[in-house]
Design an enzyme around this catalytic site. Structure first.
Site, mmCIF file in Angstrom:
data_model
loop_
_atom_site.group_PDB
_atom_site.id
_atom_site.type_symbol
_atom_site.label_atom_id
_atom_site.label_comp_id
_atom_site.label_asym_id
_atom_site.label_seq_id
_atom_site.Cartn_x
_atom_site.Cartn_y
_atom_site.Cartn_z
ATOM 1 N N VAL A 164 4.376 -5.413 2.961
ATOM 2 C CA VAL A 164 4.402 -6.378 4.064
ATOM 3 C C VAL A 164 4.911 -7.728 3.566
ATOM 4 O O VAL A 164 4.475 -8.221 2.525
ATOM 5 C CB VAL A 164 2.999 -6.538 4.688
ATOM 6 C CG1 VAL A 164 3.050 -7.498 5.877
ATOM 7 C CG2 VAL A 164 2.450 -5.183 5.120
ATOM 8 N N ASP A 222 -8.643 5.077 8.178
ATOM 9 C CA ASP A 222 -8.451 4.438 6.873
ATOM 10 C C ASP A 222 -9.071 3.042 6.884
ATOM 11 O O ASP A 222 -8.456 2.068 6.452
ATOM 12 C CB ASP A 222 -6.968 4.367 6.515
ATOM 13 C CG ASP A 222 -6.738 4.037 5.037
ATOM 14 O OD1 ASP A 222 -7.699 4.161 4.242
ATOM 15 O OD2 ASP A 222 -5.613 3.646 4.675
ATOM 16 N N GLY A 250 0.836 -1.193 0.000
ATOM 17 C CA GLY A 250 0.000 0.000 0.000
ATOM 18 C C GLY A 250 0.868 1.238 0.000
ATOM 19 O O GLY A 250 2.100 1.154 -0.113
#
Length: 207
Positions: A10, A119, A5
């Site tokens: 990750v 978010d 993102g």
């Protein structure tokens, strides 16, 4: 790579000594328009907030590592991407209600300690090996009640947030309309959009 993102990427991280699988988030590199102090402060604030959260429906965060200009956050590993699960259309209505309830409980906990996520979206939810939903990515989170956050009671007024934070389809109207807004209420709007997406498998305004 597990996920990617605006805030970073990750990856799985295996601890051989303890035979345990973690996830590590390589945080985004410094942008040309920001100085080092503000960049470092933002990343450390993200870790500080994430590290404070101890709830079964929020991903557990353990450590912040730094290697020169690279920052890495170490957290629990959850193997299932919730966006993929929802869009596959495999969830029953009962499972949808169950997962949404877990999501609401996690957000409610954040609000109870004076934090708003800002978010919330399908992409920021994962499911662990035991089927427990967990919220992730606290890079946009903000403190709206410092007394609650510091466990000193409750403030008389909510500290308003500013700036457009979050992802377009999930944004509350006031986030893009007004200069200041209550971030906890913006979270509630985002939850409603998520619920519609879970039921319809698309955004509600496309119906």
């Amino acid at each position: 790579i597990i996920g990617k993102g605006a805030g970073g990427s990750v990856y799985p991280l295996y601890d051989k000594a303890h035979n345990h699988l973690y996830a590590m988030k390589k945080l985004r590199l410094q942008m040309s328009r920001e100085n080092w102090v503000s960049y470092e402060t933002k990343l450390k604030n993200e870790f500080r907030i994430a590290n404070k959260l101890h709830h079964q429906n929020l991903i557990r965060t353990y450590d912040l590592l730094q290697d020169n200009d690279l920052f890495i956050i170490v957290m629990d590993y959850a193997p299932f991407d919730f966006f993929t699960i929802v869009m596959a259309g495999v969830l029953t209505k009962h499972e949808i209600y169950c997962y949404f309830k877990q999501m609401c409980i996690g957000v409610s906990y954040m609000h109870s300690i004076g934090l708003a996520h800002r978010d919330l979206k399908l992409d920021n939810c994962v499911v662990d090996a035991n089927g427990i939903l967990k919220l992730v990515d606290f890079g946009s989170s903000v403190i709206f009640d410092m007394k609650r956050y510091n466990q000193e009671g409750e403030s008389r007024e909510v500290e308003k947030a500013s700036g457009i934070m979050g992802s377009d389809p999930y944004l509350a109207p006031e986030v893009v309309t007004y200069p200041f807004y209550d971030p906890s209420l913006a979270d509630v709007w985002s939850l409603a959009i998520i619920y519609c997406c879970m039921i319809l498998r698309r955004f509600p305004w496309r119906v």
